[in-house]
Design a protein around this motif. Structure first.
Motif, PDB file in Angstrom:
ATOM      1  N   TRP A 195       0.820  -1.214   0.000  1.00  0.00           N
ATOM      2  CA  TRP A 195       0.000   0.000   0.000  1.00  0.00           C
ATOM      3  C   TRP A 195       0.859   1.272   0.000  1.00  0.00           C
ATOM      4  CZ3 TRP A 195       0.300   3.451   4.112  1.00  0.00           C
ATOM      5  CH2 TRP A 195       0.921   2.983   5.268  1.00  0.00           C
ATOM      6  N   ARG A 196       2.115   1.171   0.405  1.00  0.00           N
ATOM      7  CA  ARG A 196       2.996   2.343   0.368  1.00  0.00           C
ATOM      8  C   ARG A 196       3.570   2.593  -1.026  1.00  0.00           C
ATOM      9  NH1 ARG A 196       4.483  -0.192   5.219  1.00  0.00           N
ATOM     10  NH2 ARG A 196       4.113   1.049   7.101  1.00  0.00           N
ATOM     11  N   ASP A 197       3.501   1.612  -1.895  1.00  0.00           N
ATOM     12  CA  ASP A 197       4.086   1.705  -3.229  1.00  0.00           C
ATOM     13  C   ASP A 197       3.222   2.608  -4.123  1.00  0.00           C
ATOM     14  OD1 ASP A 197       5.376   1.377  -5.608  1.00  0.00           O
ATOM     15  OD2 ASP A 197       4.817  -0.723  -5.882  1.00  0.00           O
ATOM     16  N   PRO A 198       3.791   3.670  -4.703  1.00  0.00           N
ATOM     17  CA  PRO A 198       2.998   4.550  -5.583  1.00  0.00           C
ATOM     18  C   PRO A 198       2.367   3.804  -6.759  1.00  0.00           C
ATOM     19  CG  PRO A 198       5.073   5.613  -5.003  1.00  0.00           C
ATOM     20  CD  PRO A 198       5.162   4.199  -4.510  1.00  0.00           C
ATOM     21  N   GLN A 199       3.071   2.793  -7.297  1.00  0.00           N
ATOM     22  CA  GLN A 199       2.518   2.054  -8.429  1.00  0.00           C
ATOM     23  C   GLN A 199       1.277   1.259  -8.020  1.00  0.00           C
ATOM     24  OE1 GLN A 199       3.538   2.574 -11.499  1.00  0.00           O
ATOM     25  NE2 GLN A 199       5.017   4.001 -10.619  1.00  0.00           N
ATOM     26  N   ALA A 200       1.281   0.724  -6.808  1.00  0.00           N
ATOM     27  CA  ALA A 200       0.101   0.004  -6.320  1.00  0.00           C
ATOM     28  C   ALA A 200      -1.075   0.959  -6.160  1.00  0.00           C
ATOM     29  CB  ALA A 200       0.422  -0.682  -4.992  1.00  0.00           C
ATOM     30  N   ARG A 201      -0.807   2.156  -5.690  1.00  0.00           N
ATOM     31  CA  ARG A 201      -1.881   3.146  -5.563  1.00  0.00           C
ATOM     32  C   ARG A 201      -2.407   3.569  -6.924  1.00  0.00           C
ATOM     33  NH1 ARG A 201       0.620   7.186  -0.896  1.00  0.00           N
ATOM     34  NH2 ARG A 201       0.885   5.590   0.735  1.00  0.00           N
ATOM     35  N   ILE A 202      -1.516   3.672  -7.910  1.00  0.00           N
ATOM     36  CA  ILE A 202      -1.948   4.010  -9.261  1.00  0.00           C
ATOM     37  C   ILE A 202      -2.840   2.902  -9.818  1.00  0.00           C
ATOM     38  CG2 ILE A 202      -1.131   4.212 -11.640  1.00  0.00           C
ATOM     39  CD1 ILE A 202      -0.975   6.803 -10.151  1.00  0.00           C
ATOM     40  N   ALA A 205      -3.153   8.205 -14.464  1.00  0.00           N
ATOM     41  CA  ALA A 205      -3.068   6.807 -14.028  1.00  0.00           C
ATOM     42  C   ALA A 205      -2.972   5.862 -15.220  1.00  0.00           C
ATOM     43  CB  ALA A 205      -4.284   6.447 -13.181  1.00  0.00           C
ATOM     44  N   GLU A 206      -3.617   6.209 -16.333  1.00  0.00           N
ATOM     45  CA  GLU A 206      -3.590   5.349 -17.504  1.00  0.00           C
ATOM     46  C   GLU A 206      -2.343   5.549 -18.354  1.00  0.00           C
ATOM     47  OE1 GLU A 206      -5.507   2.948 -18.112  1.00  0.00           O
ATOM     48  OE2 GLU A 206      -6.988   3.327 -16.557  1.00  0.00           O
ATOM     49  N   GLY A 226      11.756  17.439 -19.720  1.00  0.00           N
ATOM     50  CA  GLY A 226      12.805  16.436 -19.662  1.00  0.00           C
ATOM     51  C   GLY A 226      13.596  16.417 -18.379  1.00  0.00           C
ATOM     52  N   ARG A 227      13.069  16.993 -17.318  1.00  0.00           N
ATOM     53  CA  ARG A 227      13.796  17.067 -16.054  1.00  0.00           C
ATOM     54  C   ARG A 227      13.520  15.892 -15.121  1.00  0.00           C
ATOM     55  NH1 ARG A 227      12.272  23.381 -14.705  1.00  0.00           N
ATOM     56  NH2 ARG A 227      13.386  24.329 -16.477  1.00  0.00           N
ATOM     57  N   THR A 228      12.485  15.098 -15.429  1.00  0.00           N
ATOM     58  CA  THR A 228      12.135  13.991 -14.545  1.00  0.00           C
ATOM     59  C   THR A 228      11.590  12.838 -15.358  1.00  0.00           C
ATOM     60  OG1 THR A 228      10.845  13.372 -12.586  1.00  0.00           O
ATOM     61  CG2 THR A 228       9.755  14.763 -14.185  1.00  0.00           C
ATOM     62  N   ALA A 229      11.535  11.666 -14.762  1.00  0.00           N
ATOM     63  CA  ALA A 229      11.019  10.468 -15.420  1.00  0.00           C
ATOM     64  C   ALA A 229       9.495  10.433 -15.318  1.00  0.00           C
ATOM     65  CB  ALA A 229      11.621   9.223 -14.764  1.00  0.00           C
ATOM     66  N   PRO A 230       8.824   9.596 -16.138  1.00  0.00           N
ATOM     67  CA  PRO A 230       7.355   9.515 -16.076  1.00  0.00           C
ATOM     68  C   PRO A 230       6.828   9.127 -14.697  1.00  0.00           C
ATOM     69  CG  PRO A 230       8.184   8.463 -18.054  1.00  0.00           C
ATOM     70  CD  PRO A 230       9.380   8.798 -17.237  1.00  0.00           C
ATOM     71  N   GLY A 247       3.837   9.488  -9.311  1.00  0.00           N
ATOM     72  CA  GLY A 247       4.134   9.567  -7.889  1.00  0.00           C
ATOM     73  C   GLY A 247       3.485  10.774  -7.240  1.00  0.00           C
ATOM     74  N   ALA A 248       3.425  11.901  -7.979  1.00  0.00           N
ATOM     75  CA  ALA A 248       2.781  13.097  -7.442  1.00  0.00           C
ATOM     76  C   ALA A 248       1.301  12.859  -7.196  1.00  0.00           C
ATOM     77  CB  ALA A 248       2.979  14.276  -8.402  1.00  0.00           C
ATOM     78  N   VAL A 249       0.684  12.059  -8.054  1.00  0.00           N
ATOM     79  CA  VAL A 249      -0.734  11.721  -7.867  1.00  0.00           C
ATOM     80  C   VAL A 249      -0.906  10.730  -6.724  1.00  0.00           C
ATOM     81  CG1 VAL A 249      -2.727  10.597  -8.935  1.00  0.00           C
ATOM     82  CG2 VAL A 249      -1.349  12.192 -10.263  1.00  0.00           C
TER      83      VAL A 249
END
Length: 412
Positions: free
Chosen positions: A168-175, A303-304, A376-380, A385-387
């Motif tokens: 549940w702490r993983d941003p990808q799981a929340r996405i 998210a998509e 181009g300053r950050t990865a996708p 992660g911000a969401v």
């Protein structure tokens, strides 16, 4: 030799053709496979396929159990929503416990897959807390109504906790949980539409027998069916489509530009026509409704988004949509502050002010991350992660409105 068996043997060095042959007619493939395997007993490809088919064959029984579990859970949810209302009254029971029970039924669906003891205890504690608290809330004053509106958000957060499990702490799981919400919205709408058509035909038929059948059906079968729709949609997403429908992704790509054009046009036309959110309360309510819709569209769109590093036109649309949404939020926030200074504090104004602040911070963080991605300053992953990292803030805000706001305003 069976024709399909010969085609299997001819495709041993062509994995794509073998897969296409299986998908063309799985039943015929299975019948001919044993003959092909006897003809080429040393083939590594056929040994791999034998293991695959042997693994896939016993999967039917767990699928049947999952279908039965979903059906039973849907019926139990419908009964819990409808039956107590017969004695407690529709107007008292439904607003207090109906939405939370429906949300918790989704948590129960995902819990049945993992059966974690700690999650079960937390779920039972949440049910007991919500039931006891809502039973003590007096009447339908402004603060009580705000509390009842925000309580289901806590249940929604708990569904996310069960859905993501130990990650549940993983941003990808929340996405993934956000993506599930988008897919559920679409699938539940389709199920509800089918239910409405079925209900209309049923009522029309029984109206010939009894003129009161329509009212009885709506108050009983209609309520039970409506409460079961989210579970049905979740089952379709999880079991039937295997969490790979991609419906939300397609619709987001279509509607994100339309929402961008609509929101921008609405802002321009509204102000050119003389509408003022600082003085017009109805216009301010419309503004906040538009804010929530566009925010949801933006979050689902992000998210998509895949992990591709190349920035495409959907990213520019999302960034523009975020900017327009942020402008809408700033205007609404200014209007709320003006009304607070002019007319004083009320529970509704405090809640709207706080909600707009929470949303504004989320929008600003996400917009900043998206600009960094485009430049181009950050990865996708930074945008997602911000969401994802901000989602618990909504649960905290819902808890404050549900439990603190009524006490501050003395349940007025």
């Amino acid at each position: 030799m069976h024709p399909t068996a010969q085609r299997i043997l001819d495709s041993l060095d062509h994995p794509e053709g073998l897969e296409a042959l299986y998908r063309e007619d799985p039943a015929s493939f299975r019948l001919a496979f044993d003959q092909a395997a006897r003809a080429a007993p040393d083939s590594i490809t056929l040994r791999v396929w034998a293991a695959r088919l042997a693994y896939a064959q016993p999967a039917r029984e767990p699928e049947i159990r999952r279908w039965r579990s979903a059906l039973g859970l849907a019926l139990v949810t419908g009964a819990l929503v409808r039956l107590p209302a017969i004695w407690l009254g529709d107007e008292w029971y439904y607003p207090r416990l109906g939405p939370s029970l429906v949300m918790l039924s989704l948590a129960a669906y995902f819990w049945l897959k993992h059966r974690d003891r700690r999650t079960l205890i937390a779920g039972l504690a949440l049910i007991a807390t919500v039931a006891a608290y809502t039973a003590l809330l007096p009447g339908y004053t402004d603060s009580v109504v705000m509390a009842l509106i925000h309580l289901p958000i806590l249940s929604w957060a708990f569904v996310g906790l069960v859905f993501t499990g130990a990650s549940w702490r993983d941003p990808q799981a929340r996405i993934r949980y956000v993506r599930y919400n988008g897919e559920l919205l679409i699938l539940a709408s389709l199920v509800a539409l089918g239910g409405i058509v079925f209900s209309g035909i049923t009522i029309a038929l029984f109206e010939f027998i009894s003129k009161n059948s329509g009212d009885w059906y709506a108050r009983n079968a209609g309520v039970i069916g409506a409460a079961a729709v989210p579970v049905a949609g979740t089952y379709l997403y999880d079991a039937v489509f295997q969490r790979r429908t991609a419906l939300a992704a397609v619709l987001v790509r279509v509607f994100a530009p339309l929402f961008l054009a609509m929101a921008t046009t609405y802002l321009v036309v509204a102000f050119l026509s003389g509408h003022n959110p600082f003085l017009d309360r109805s216009f301010l309510i419309t503004f906040n409704g538009l804010l929530l819709v566009v925010l949801g569209m933006t979050v689902f769109s992000i998210a998509e988004r895949g992990e591709q590093t190349e920035v495409g036109w959907p990213d520019y649309v999302n960034a523009a949509l975020l900017a327009v949404t942020l402008v809408i939020d700033l205007i609404a926030l200014s209007a709320i502050v003006f009304r607070l200074s002019s007319y004083g504090l009320t529970p509704n104004r405090v809640v709207v002010l706080g909600a707009n602040l929470v949303v504004m911070i989320h929008l600003a963080r996400t917009c900043h991350a998206y600009l960094n991605l485009i430049l181009g300053r950050t990865a996708p992953g930074g945008v997602r992660g911000a969401v994802a990292s901000y989602l618990p803030i909504y649960a905290v805000w819902a808890a404050l409105v549900s439990f603190v706001l009524p006490l501050v305003f003395r349940f007025s």
